[in-house]
Enzyme design. Structure first.
Site, PDB file in Angstrom:
ATOM      1  N   CYS A   2      36.249  47.771  26.482  1.00 56.21           N
ATOM      2  CA  CYS A   2      35.525  48.206  25.298  1.00 56.21           C
ATOM      3  C   CYS A   2      36.015  47.368  24.120  1.00 56.21           C
ATOM      4  O   CYS A   2      37.047  46.714  24.195  1.00 56.21           O
ATOM      5  CB  CYS A   2      35.806  49.672  25.019  1.00 56.21           C
ATOM      6  SG  CYS A   2      35.394  50.726  26.420  1.00 56.21           S
ATOM      7  N   ARG A  27      32.270  42.761  24.928  1.00 60.62           N
ATOM      8  CA  ARG A  27      33.273  43.529  25.674  1.00 60.62           C
ATOM      9  C   ARG A  27      32.682  44.768  26.339  1.00 60.62           C
ATOM     10  O   ARG A  27      33.349  45.427  27.138  1.00 60.62           O
ATOM     11  CB  ARG A  27      34.400  43.973  24.736  1.00 60.62           C
ATOM     12  CG  ARG A  27      35.091  42.825  24.046  1.00 60.62           C
ATOM     13  CD  ARG A  27      36.165  43.328  23.134  1.00 60.62           C
ATOM     14  NE  ARG A  27      37.278  43.865  23.863  1.00 60.62           N
ATOM     15  CZ  ARG A  27      38.294  43.149  24.322  1.00 60.62           C
ATOM     16  NH1 ARG A  27      38.323  41.852  24.110  1.00 60.62           N
ATOM     17  NH2 ARG A  27      39.270  43.712  24.985  1.00 60.62           N
ATOM     18  N   GLY A 101      40.869  50.899  27.129  1.00 59.61           N
ATOM     19  CA  GLY A 101      41.903  50.996  28.169  1.00 59.61           C
ATOM     20  C   GLY A 101      41.699  52.238  29.019  1.00 59.61           C
ATOM     21  O   GLY A 101      40.621  52.833  29.027  1.00 59.61           O
ATOM     22  N   LYS A 471      27.357  33.155  39.578  1.00 60.54           N
ATOM     23  CA  LYS A 471      26.626  33.032  38.314  1.00 60.54           C
ATOM     24  C   LYS A 471      25.223  33.574  38.464  1.00 60.54           C
ATOM     25  O   LYS A 471      24.726  34.297  37.621  1.00 60.54           O
ATOM     26  CB  LYS A 471      26.598  31.558  37.901  1.00 60.54           C
ATOM     27  CG  LYS A 471      26.655  31.301  36.463  1.00 60.54           C
ATOM     28  CD  LYS A 471      28.013  31.265  35.830  1.00 60.54           C
ATOM     29  CE  LYS A 471      29.045  32.212  36.356  1.00 60.54           C
ATOM     30  NZ  LYS A 471      30.392  31.934  35.910  1.00 60.54           N
ATOM     31  N   HIS A 490      28.298  31.250  61.725  1.00 60.73           N
ATOM     32  CA  HIS A 490      29.107  32.352  62.258  1.00 60.73           C
ATOM     33  C   HIS A 490      28.580  33.713  61.807  1.00 60.73           C
ATOM     34  O   HIS A 490      29.301  34.703  61.854  1.00 60.73           O
ATOM     35  CB  HIS A 490      30.572  32.186  61.858  1.00 60.73           C
ATOM     36  CG  HIS A 490      31.211  30.973  62.465  1.00 60.73           C
ATOM     37  ND1 HIS A 490      31.442  30.856  63.819  1.00 60.73           N
ATOM     38  CD2 HIS A 490      31.615  29.799  61.915  1.00 60.73           C
ATOM     39  CE1 HIS A 490      31.988  29.678  64.074  1.00 60.73           C
ATOM     40  NE2 HIS A 490      32.093  29.009  62.940  1.00 60.73           N
ATOM     41  N   LYS A 585      32.860  41.022  29.263  1.00 63.16           N
ATOM     42  CA  LYS A 585      33.552  39.730  29.321  1.00 63.16           C
ATOM     43  C   LYS A 585      35.042  39.876  29.617  1.00 63.16           C
ATOM     44  O   LYS A 585      35.600  39.097  30.377  1.00 63.16           O
ATOM     45  CB  LYS A 585      33.366  39.014  27.982  1.00 63.16           C
ATOM     46  CG  LYS A 585      34.036  37.666  27.905  1.00 63.16           C
ATOM     47  CD  LYS A 585      33.033  36.579  28.099  1.00 63.16           C
ATOM     48  CE  LYS A 585      33.638  35.206  28.160  1.00 63.16           C
ATOM     49  NZ  LYS A 585      33.087  34.440  29.280  1.00 63.16           N
TER      50      LYS A 585
HETATM   51  C1  F6R Z   1      31.971  35.210  35.922  1.00 65.67           C
HETATM   52  C2  F6R Z   1      32.947  35.761  35.027  1.00 65.67           C
HETATM   53  C3  F6R Z   1      34.024  36.604  35.591  1.00 65.67           C
HETATM   54  C4  F6R Z   1      35.387  36.133  35.055  1.00 65.67           C
HETATM   55  C5  F6R Z   1      36.489  37.076  35.544  1.00 65.67           C
HETATM   56  C6  F6R Z   1      37.857  36.612  35.095  1.00 65.67           C
HETATM   57  O1  F6R Z   1      31.007  34.477  35.250  1.00 65.67           O
HETATM   58  O2  F6R Z   1      32.888  35.546  33.841  1.00 65.67           O
HETATM   59  O3  F6R Z   1      34.001  36.593  36.970  1.00 65.67           O
HETATM   60  O4  F6R Z   1      35.597  34.833  35.496  1.00 65.67           O
HETATM   61  O5  F6R Z   1      36.258  38.364  35.050  1.00 65.67           O
HETATM   62  O6  F6R Z   1      37.965  36.585  33.705  1.00 65.67           O
HETATM   63  P1  F6R Z   1      39.134  35.801  32.998  1.00 65.67           P
HETATM   64  O7  F6R Z   1      38.963  34.366  33.295  1.00 65.67           O
HETATM   65  O8  F6R Z   1      38.974  36.111  31.539  1.00 65.67           O
HETATM   66  O9  F6R Z   1      40.417  36.334  33.561  1.00 65.67           O
END
Ligand code: F6R
Length: 590
Positions: A2, A27, A101, A471, A490, A585
């Site tokens: 969050c 977030r 959290g 992606k 496989h 993110k």
């Molecule tokens: C995929 C993506 C997520 C992050 C993952 C790790 O596009 O953005 O899979 O790669 O949550 O995040 P970080 O790199 O911030 O630890």
């Protein structure tokens, strides 16, 4: 996951808090809310939806008063509903809290508080916080003391911000194992999950766990966990406003894909002495384990091939959420490398805690300066690729991969050569981005209603297949799988039907012949073959052209058009690639 923000100002705080909150939306964006204090009264508004929708419905920016807190939610405890949205208040509607959290002991605390007559409204873990504060205040403490005592009763990781009618000009913030940045700008002082929410700030500081921060329009006071005043130095935030603008691009994701060539160049600007030292440490370590999640893990997998092929150094890549199950094998002769764009991912920080407990050396490759992970690591390598705002990782991934080239080649004393080769590759990426768009858009139009996509590759190109599939699924919601080409037969081959798109990453490198045989197996079962290669081939139903580059450098030139393809597929399907459903993110929960 969050986003939280709190502001103490000389002006009406709500519009400022709303502006900051919009920048935290990456977030989480299930629901949003804000609270303020004005003339001894707590004002609290919240609802389900994105920040601007909630603002339209509830008039968040109309809240009166010079202090305000705000929240944008990614649901963990309790469904997406108005009552579960933050802020949460106490029984007397005097105290409001926004929280990021997980409170692990919330059930036990809730039961205790209910036994003392507290009435709960939501299903969230957060709601115990305002009630605990209320209880401590009732028992005769100051608000400051009540917040400290409350945080000491909480198990788990958290950052929360509090305001109360008892202290009309102040907000309080405290954290444990969760991001929290404190700062000031021309409008006053603030606490936030991410400095990006306050791009115009002058100075910032990062409080340590369990330190209480008290903010007023006049300044910042900090207390340690015993309530004793402490001093902390404020530093420059080091971000530029323009890095946060979408410019003329329709989406941040497209802007960030366009920045991939620059991200490769930025990753080459590293301290040669530090890299030489780290390369020696890696070579000397009895075992090397790389841990990361999602796209960062795919970058790590490219690194694994590079370490082996360039420097003949074997290493393991363990996904961070599974790292704990291997931690018994980690010791003081282990080098643990972590990779994380945000430097906040809870699975990664948990892994690092375990590695440190076993005395391993920890080196982290991070984008966000000042992040939790940077403060937990023995050494940090920064990506320097600027803020990445779209939820899906793009430029940070190519940047991470570039750092692995730099490390691997430094292990064989070729730091400068690696930097030069990467700079050449970045030029090729510019060309890819200026030429491929209309053909990729056409391909996306053709396949926008596909139910499945498969991506196959071998060797160092295999992580590209996995990354491209991730992606695609996360932003377009098309089912996709990326797998080593040799694995297709496989099991997964059973899913190939007439017209199923299979993307084959097969540059003319050491993987070409065998990958083509696997592509042929798929084609014989009716697959539509999309070849990503430096040369066309009659096997391909569609060719995505990539330039010829040095062997081992194909991952960088292959992933860029595949990022673009995923982007166009999402857009053609009417999805917002910057804000995919159910995702956030920064994943600060385990
Ligand atoms: C995929 C993506 C997520 C992050 C993952 C790790 O596009 O953005 O899979 O790669 O949550 O995040 P970080 O790199 O911030 O630890």
């Amino acid at each position: 996951m969050c986003g939280i923000i709190g502001l103490a100002s000389n002006k009406q705080a709500a519009p400022l808090a709303l502006r900051g909150l919009r920048n935290l939306e990456y977030r989480g964006y299930d629901s949003a809310g804000m609270a303020s204090i004005h003339e001894g009264h707590l004002w609290l508004r919240k609802d389900v939806g994105r920040i601007d929708e909630v603002n339209q419905k509830q008039g968040l920016d109309q809240l009166p008063g010079n202090i305000a807190i705000g929240h944008t939610r990614w649901a963990t405890h309790g469904g997406v509903s108005q009552k579960n949205a933050h802020p949460h208040a106490d029984c007397g509607s005097n105290i409001a809290v926004v929280h990021n959290g997980i409170i692990e002991n919330h059930q036990e605390l809730r039961k205790k508080l209910q036994d003392r007559g507290h009435i709960f409204i939501s299903e969230t873990d957060t709601e115990v916080i305002p009630h605990l504060i209320e209880q401590h205040v009732k028992e005769g403490g100051s608000l400051e003391k009540a917040v400290i005592l409350t945080s000491q009763e909480l198990k788990g990781s958290f950052a929360f911000i509090v305001l109360s009618t008892q202290e009309e000009g102040k907000i309080m913030a405290i954290k444990r194992d969760n991001p929290l940045v404190i700062g000031h700008d021309a409008n006053g002082t603030f606490a936030t999950s991410d400095i990006l929410s306050m791009p115009q700030c002058d100075r910032v500081l990062f409080p340590e766990d369990d330190e209480l921060v008290i903010l007023s329009a006049k300044g910042i006071t900090m207390l340690d966990s015993r309530g004793k005043k402490i001093d902390r130095e404020m530093i420059s935030p080091g971000i530029e406003q323009q890095e946060y603008d979408r410019g003329n691009y329709q989406h941040f994701m497209l802007k960030e894909i366009m920045e991939e060539p620059q991200a490769v160049r930025a990753a080459t600007i590293q301290d040669k002495k530090l890299f030489t030292q780290l390369a020696m440490d890696i070579l000397r370590a009895r075992q090397v384990v790389i841990t990361a999640c999602g796209s960062s893990r795919y970058a790590a997998l490219v690194g694994r091939y590079l370490f082996s092929e360039v420097a003949k150094k074997f290493c393991e890549v363990v996904m961070s959420s599974e790292f704990q199950y291997f931690s018994d094998s980690i010791d003081s002769n282990t080098m643990v490398l972590t990779v994380s764009q945000s430097g906040e991912t809870a699975d990664v920080t948990e892994g690092v805690k375990r590695a440190r407990a076993n005395n391993a050396q920890v080196i982290s490759i991070i984008n966000r300066v000042g992040s939790i992970l940077s403060r937990m690591s023995d050494e940090v390598i920064y990506l320097n690729c600027g803020p990445e705002i779209a939820v899906a990782a793009t430029k940070s991934l190519v940047s991470q991969i570039s750092v692995f080239y730099m490390l691997a080649y430094t292990m064989v004393n070729q730091f400068d050569e690696a930097a030069n080769r990467l700079k050449d590759v970045s030029q090729e990426l510019e060309t890819i981005l200026s030429h491929n768009n209309s053909s990729l858009e056409g391909l996306a139009e053709r396949f926008k209603d596909s139910l499945d996509f498969y991506y196959i590759a071998r060797g160092i190109n295999f992580p590209v297949a996995s990354e491209a599939a991730l992606k695609l699924k996360e932003i377009s919601y098309i089912h996709a799988e990326g797998l080593p080409a040799g694995e297709l037969k496989h099991g997964t081959l059973a899913l190939i039907e007439q017209g199923t798109p299979v993307v084959v990453i097969c540059p003319h490198d050491y993987t070409f012949d065998e990958t083509m045989s696997n592509a042929m197996e798929a084609k014989s079962r009716g697959a539509f073959i999309i070849g990503v290669s430096d040369e066309n081939n009659e096997l391909y139903d569609h060719w995505i052209q990539i330039p010829k580059v040095d062997n081992l450098f194909y991952p960088l030139v292959s992933i860029v058009p595949l990022h673009l393809l995923a982007y166009y597929l999402a857009v053609k399907r009417g999805k917002n690639p910057d804000r995919p459903r159910n995702l956030a993110k920064s994943v600060t929960v385990k």
